[in-house]
Write a protein that holds these residues in place. Structure first.
Motif, mmCIF file in Angstrom:
data_model
loop_
_atom_site.group_PDB
_atom_site.id
_atom_site.type_symbol
_atom_site.label_atom_id
_atom_site.label_comp_id
_atom_site.label_asym_id
_atom_site.label_seq_id
_atom_site.Cartn_x
_atom_site.Cartn_y
_atom_site.Cartn_z
ATOM 1 N N GLU A 178 111.314 -23.051 107.430
ATOM 2 C CA GLU A 178 110.248 -22.046 107.495
ATOM 3 C C GLU A 178 109.033 -22.606 108.211
ATOM 4 O O GLU A 178 108.381 -21.903 109.005
ATOM 5 C CB GLU A 178 109.880 -21.586 106.085
ATOM 6 C CG GLU A 178 110.952 -20.736 105.426
ATOM 7 C CD GLU A 178 110.703 -20.501 103.952
ATOM 8 O OE1 GLU A 178 111.244 -19.507 103.420
ATOM 9 O OE2 GLU A 178 109.976 -21.290 103.330
ATOM 10 N N LEU A 179 108.719 -23.884 107.966
ATOM 11 C CA LEU A 179 107.604 -24.513 108.671
ATOM 12 C C LEU A 179 107.900 -24.623 110.163
ATOM 13 O O LEU A 179 107.006 -24.452 110.997
ATOM 14 C CB LEU A 179 107.334 -25.900 108.088
ATOM 15 C CG LEU A 179 106.625 -25.926 106.727
ATOM 16 C CD1 LEU A 179 106.624 -27.340 106.152
ATOM 17 C CD2 LEU A 179 105.204 -25.404 106.850
ATOM 18 N N GLU A 180 109.160 -24.898 110.515
ATOM 19 C CA GLU A 180 109.543 -24.954 111.924
ATOM 20 C C GLU A 180 109.360 -23.591 112.585
ATOM 21 O O GLU A 180 108.861 -23.501 113.712
ATOM 22 C CB GLU A 180 110.991 -25.409 112.060
ATOM 23 C CG GLU A 180 111.200 -26.885 111.766
ATOM 24 C CD GLU A 180 112.648 -27.300 111.912
ATOM 25 O OE1 GLU A 180 112.902 -28.460 112.257
ATOM 26 O OE2 GLU A 180 113.530 -26.448 111.700
ATOM 27 N N ALA A 207 94.029 -22.985 113.715
ATOM 28 C CA ALA A 207 93.501 -22.994 112.349
ATOM 29 C C ALA A 207 94.615 -22.777 111.327
ATOM 30 O O ALA A 207 94.636 -23.411 110.269
ATOM 31 C CB ALA A 207 92.427 -21.909 112.198
ATOM 32 N N VAL A 208 95.564 -21.883 111.662
ATOM 33 C CA VAL A 208 96.693 -21.643 110.758
ATOM 34 C C VAL A 208 97.482 -22.932 110.543
ATOM 35 O O VAL A 208 97.810 -23.309 109.408
ATOM 36 C CB VAL A 208 97.624 -20.547 111.315
ATOM 37 C CG1 VAL A 208 98.951 -20.529 110.565
ATOM 38 C CG2 VAL A 208 96.946 -19.184 111.205
ATOM 39 N N MET A 209 97.792 -23.640 111.625
ATOM 40 C CA MET A 209 98.583 -24.856 111.494
ATOM 41 C C MET A 209 97.805 -25.955 110.790
ATOM 42 O O MET A 209 98.375 -26.764 110.050
ATOM 43 C CB MET A 209 99.061 -25.329 112.870
ATOM 44 C CG MET A 209 100.083 -24.397 113.512
ATOM 45 S SD MET A 209 101.443 -23.923 112.396
ATOM 46 C CE MET A 209 102.192 -25.525 112.052
ATOM 47 N N ASP A 210 96.486 -26.011 110.986
ATOM 48 C CA ASP A 210 95.671 -26.981 110.248
ATOM 49 C C ASP A 210 95.733 -26.702 108.748
ATOM 50 O O ASP A 210 95.848 -27.618 107.934
ATOM 51 C CB ASP A 210 94.213 -26.920 110.720
ATOM 52 C CG ASP A 210 94.020 -27.531 112.097
ATOM 53 O OD1 ASP A 210 94.932 -28.263 112.549
ATOM 54 O OD2 ASP A 210 92.981 -27.271 112.717
ATOM 55 N N VAL A 221 98.131 -25.051 107.163
ATOM 56 C CA VAL A 221 99.485 -25.339 106.688
ATOM 57 C C VAL A 221 99.651 -26.843 106.482
ATOM 58 O O VAL A 221 100.191 -27.299 105.474
ATOM 59 C CB VAL A 221 100.533 -24.809 107.686
ATOM 60 C CG1 VAL A 221 101.913 -25.362 107.356
ATOM 61 C CG2 VAL A 221 100.557 -23.286 107.646
ATOM 62 N N GLY A 222 99.161 -27.621 107.427
ATOM 63 C CA GLY A 222 99.261 -29.067 107.297
ATOM 64 C C GLY A 222 98.486 -29.600 106.114
ATOM 65 O O GLY A 222 98.873 -30.596 105.489
ATOM 66 N N GLU A 223 97.414 -28.910 105.755
ATOM 67 C CA GLU A 223 96.576 -29.355 104.645
ATOM 68 C C GLU A 223 97.136 -28.944 103.296
ATOM 69 O O GLU A 223 97.015 -29.667 102.317
ATOM 70 C CB GLU A 223 95.168 -28.764 104.815
ATOM 71 C CG GLU A 223 94.193 -29.160 103.710
ATOM 72 C CD GLU A 223 92.816 -28.554 103.920
ATOM 73 O OE1 GLU A 223 91.983 -28.694 103.026
ATOM 74 O OE2 GLU A 223 92.598 -27.940 104.988
ATOM 75 N N HIS A 224 97.776 -27.761 103.241
ATOM 76 C CA HIS A 224 98.137 -27.202 101.937
ATOM 77 C C HIS A 224 99.635 -27.120 101.660
ATOM 78 O O HIS A 224 100.020 -26.877 100.519
ATOM 79 C CB HIS A 224 97.538 -25.801 101.789
ATOM 80 C CG HIS A 224 96.047 -25.793 101.854
ATOM 81 N ND1 HIS A 224 95.254 -26.385 100.902
ATOM 82 C CD2 HIS A 224 95.196 -25.280 102.777
ATOM 83 C CE1 HIS A 224 93.973 -26.228 101.217
ATOM 84 N NE2 HIS A 224 93.925 -25.566 102.349
ATOM 85 N N ALA A 225 100.484 -27.275 102.670
ATOM 86 C CA ALA A 225 101.924 -27.162 102.415
ATOM 87 C C ALA A 225 102.385 -28.255 101.452
ATOM 88 O O ALA A 225 102.060 -29.423 101.619
ATOM 89 C CB ALA A 225 102.706 -27.255 103.726
ATOM 90 N N SER A 226 103.153 -27.867 100.454
ATOM 91 C CA SER A 226 103.538 -28.812 99.415
ATOM 92 C C SER A 226 104.458 -29.916 99.920
ATOM 93 O O SER A 226 104.501 -31.008 99.372
ATOM 94 C CB SER A 226 104.217 -28.067 98.255
ATOM 95 O OG SER A 226 105.364 -27.383 98.721
#
Length: 233
Positions: free
Chosen positions: A75-77, A100-103, A105-110
């Motif tokens: 899903e991240l891919e 900003a979306v990818m930043d 995601v990188g900050e909060h994705a478990s």
């Protein structure tokens, strides 16, 4: 912009630790100062730690943490590929949003610790699409707000014409963007390549949903045309 999205944007603005005037927030969100006051009151009442007062400014007292997002690596891919395309095939406003979306995601994705540093996606050859990027923010705004636009359009036969259109939808075709619209001059639906719009500006007039001229009518028109041409399954 929906209110929920606007509230999230206010949190994003004030979370940098600096003092922000309500007028500056209002300008950034294209709303009134009174709306900002109401939204901040709502955020504070909901427990968001915003300090400040009217006429002085606002800032976030402490960080606001989002819950981990349960996204698989696949899903991240998929998200990364989509954002890579946006960063290459959209205008500056959308490119900034994609980064900003990818930043976030990188900050909060478990599972960010196990995610690869490179997703292996390269996206190129968007030069043709870039030619129309300068018109995209206005086209999106016109679709959202129902603005009639005047365009100077260069056809594939290199013939120039001036049209007044009701923008309904933008579509991406792999190399170019088009704008599906109701053309006032032709009295019918047309799809205009955005990179061939020589100019694009508001007419100062708005349009309302009108039977026979909506995006739903356009999509039905396209489906009917495909049926007539034998493209139906």
């Amino acid at each position: 912009m929906k209110r929920s999205a606007r509230l999230a944007e206010i949190v994003e603005i004030v979370r940098d630790g600096r003092l922000h005037l309500a007028r500056d927030i209002a300008d950034a969100l294209e709303v009134s100062v009174r709306t900002v006051y109401r939204d901040i009151d709502t955020l504070v009442a909901s427990g968001v730690p915003i300090d400040g007062e009217r006429g002085v400014g606002y800032m976030l007292r402490e960080p606001v943490f989002l819950p981990p997002m349960a996204l698989s690596l696949t899903e991240l891919e998929a998200l990364s590929l989509g954002m890579a395309i946006v960063q290459e095939a959209a205008d500056e406003e959308m490119q900034t949003a994609a980064r900003a979306v990818m930043d976030k995601v990188g900050e909060h994705a478990s599972n960010r610790r196990s995610a690869p540093k490179s997703w292996g996606f390269g996206v190129y050859e968007f030069e043709r699409a870039r030619e129309g990027f300068k018109h995209m923010p206005l086209l999106r705004r016109a679709i959202r707000e129902g603005l009639k636009l005047r365009i100077d359009y260069l056809s594939l036969a290199d013939e120039t014409s001036t049209r007044v259109i009701r923008p309904l939808q933008t579509d991406y075709w792999g190399r170019v963007w088009t704008c599906s619209a109701w053309c006032e001059r032709r009295g019918g639906f047309r799809a205009f390549r955005i990179d061939r719009m020589q100019s694009c500006e508001p007419t100062g007039a708005n349009f309302q949903r009108e039977a026979g001229k909506t995006i739903e009518d356009y999509l039905k028109h396209v489906a009917d045309q495909m049926d007539r041409d034998g493209y139906s399954s």
